[in-house]
Design a protein around this motif. Sequence first.
Motif, PDB file in Angstrom:
ATOM      1  N   LEU A 105       8.537  39.223 -38.957  1.00  0.00           N
ATOM      2  CA  LEU A 105       9.978  39.201 -38.743  1.00  0.00           C
ATOM      3  C   LEU A 105      10.753  38.952 -40.028  1.00  0.00           C
ATOM      4  CD1 LEU A 105      10.103  37.100 -35.459  1.00  0.00           C
ATOM      5  CD2 LEU A 105      10.584  39.540 -35.692  1.00  0.00           C
ATOM      6  N   GLY A 107      11.091  40.667 -42.648  1.00  0.00           N
ATOM      7  CA  GLY A 107      11.847  41.793 -43.158  1.00  0.00           C
ATOM      8  C   GLY A 107      11.510  42.191 -44.562  1.00  0.00           C
ATOM      9  N   SER A 221      15.416  45.006 -43.745  1.00  0.00           N
ATOM     10  CA  SER A 221      15.412  44.366 -42.430  1.00  0.00           C
ATOM     11  C   SER A 221      14.818  45.279 -41.361  1.00  0.00           C
ATOM     12  CB  SER A 221      16.839  43.974 -42.020  1.00  0.00           C
ATOM     13  OG  SER A 221      17.636  45.115 -41.778  1.00  0.00           O
ATOM     14  N   HIS A 222      14.525  46.515 -41.731  1.00  0.00           N
ATOM     15  CA  HIS A 222      13.938  47.504 -40.819  1.00  0.00           C
ATOM     16  C   HIS A 222      14.870  47.834 -39.651  1.00  0.00           C
ATOM     17  CE1 HIS A 222      10.400  46.765 -43.167  1.00  0.00           C
ATOM     18  NE2 HIS A 222      10.255  45.536 -42.704  1.00  0.00           N
ATOM     19  N   LEU A 223      16.182  47.752 -39.901  1.00  0.00           N
ATOM     20  CA  LEU A 223      17.144  48.042 -38.846  1.00  0.00           C
ATOM     21  C   LEU A 223      17.838  49.367 -39.120  1.00  0.00           C
ATOM     22  CD1 LEU A 223      18.544  46.958 -36.265  1.00  0.00           C
ATOM     23  CD2 LEU A 223      20.334  46.045 -37.775  1.00  0.00           C
ATOM     24  N   GLU A 235      14.024  40.948 -31.803  1.00  0.00           N
ATOM     25  CA  GLU A 235      13.664  41.402 -33.142  1.00  0.00           C
ATOM     26  C   GLU A 235      14.809  42.190 -33.774  1.00  0.00           C
ATOM     27  OE1 GLU A 235      10.086  43.906 -35.378  1.00  0.00           O
ATOM     28  OE2 GLU A 235       9.915  43.353 -33.260  1.00  0.00           O
ATOM     29  N   GLN A 236      15.493  43.018 -32.978  1.00  0.00           N
ATOM     30  CA  GLN A 236      16.621  43.779 -33.512  1.00  0.00           C
ATOM     31  C   GLN A 236      17.793  42.866 -33.858  1.00  0.00           C
ATOM     32  OE1 GLN A 236      16.860  46.316 -30.015  1.00  0.00           O
ATOM     33  NE2 GLN A 236      16.342  48.126 -31.250  1.00  0.00           N
ATOM     34  N   ALA A 239      17.088  41.218 -37.093  1.00  0.00           N
ATOM     35  CA  ALA A 239      17.267  42.181 -38.180  1.00  0.00           C
ATOM     36  C   ALA A 239      18.750  42.367 -38.490  1.00  0.00           C
ATOM     37  CB  ALA A 239      16.622  43.513 -37.815  1.00  0.00           C
ATOM     38  N   ARG A 242      20.055  39.591 -40.561  1.00  0.00           N
ATOM     39  CA  ARG A 242      19.527  39.547 -41.920  1.00  0.00           C
ATOM     40  C   ARG A 242      19.899  40.779 -42.750  1.00  0.00           C
ATOM     41  NH1 ARG A 242      14.441  39.232 -43.147  1.00  0.00           N
ATOM     42  NH2 ARG A 242      14.817  37.609 -44.679  1.00  0.00           N
ATOM     43  N   THR A 243      20.559  41.741 -42.132  1.00  0.00           N
ATOM     44  CA  THR A 243      20.898  42.975 -42.843  1.00  0.00           C
ATOM     45  C   THR A 243      21.923  42.720 -43.938  1.00  0.00           C
ATOM     46  OG1 THR A 243      20.374  44.484 -41.029  1.00  0.00           O
ATOM     47  CG2 THR A 243      22.053  45.209 -42.581  1.00  0.00           C
TER      48      THR A 243
END
Length: 352
Positions: A105, A107, A221-223, A235-236, A239, A242-243
């Motif tokens: 998590l 990121g 952040s993988h978003l 999880e989203q 993200a 943290r974006t």
Amino acid sequence: MCVKGEEDEEYEGAGRRPRWLKFAGGALAGVLVLGACGAGWAFWRLNDNIRSVDINSALGDDRPPKTRPTAGPSASTAAEPLPSGALNILVLGSDSRSGKENAELGGGGETSGARSDTAMVVHIDEGRTAATVVSIPRDTLVTRPSCPRESGGSTAVAYNAMFNSAYAVGGPVCAVKTVESLTDVRMDHYIEIDFAGFAELVDALGGVTVTTDEDIDDEDSHLKLAAGTHHLDGEQALALARTRHGIGDGSDLGRIGLQQKLVKALLEQIAATSLLTDPAELYRAADAVTRSLTTDTGLDSLDDLVRLGQSLKGLSSDATRTVMMPVVPAPYDPNRVVADEPEAKELWESLR
């Protein structure tokens, strides 16, 4: 006991996740009623989830003075009045509970050690009916004081150090000491919330619905979200909080608006759930909250947290001001910021 959250008022440069304390305290008072009302096994499990650090013993007397009475929460009888004194609480968001889940998590970036992504000083006024939440940007350059190490000895003083490096080198104790050195304000309590616990909490609430004003595509952040309304799982949601590289100028300051949207969405979801009428949902949410917490020893039990929450029942969203510590670009590093004086000093003086 659980206070229904209203939307925070919009402020320029508003703080990150400004209502997490409210949930960790106020809403927790309602959520934890499951344990407090006699389910002994559940109470023991939830109480055992909470980790704590004895910050007062580690720092000793080399700290800013307590300028007002701050009778903290404590176990008590029902007849004992709730505490009402002013409080200053340092609230951190981190991935300090290491392991595969927090690493996944996190990121991207380094997965070893502990990192602090979010720092807020939460000042609760005398009477506990109004509060000011001040976010400290992680990219702020500060003088990091010498901090005691858990294994013995002390860290060296570091000049022009990143603010969040204090947590990395000395954990909660150094984070508190660095904040007190920066602000000259005594921190009465410490609350830390980790990545995995936050994500699990959102899932326990059934997710959150947010509306974004622009497309988001952040590799770190993988978003990846198109502009519009989305229902996010834990999880989203993490993200989104943290974006930074997928929006605005990619700076640490740019994600504050997204975090404010997420906080409002969380409050709306908490108000919409059936936590107080569904024991299973109560326990899931309480378990997620307590497993995500590290506190100082003054808040390391369900009794302490419940009393803190009860003492905040008169605190409304409208009476909570969210701001960011005034900063300007560092003259010797455009990718970092420094406190903007004298505005920053005046802000901290108002919280003493």
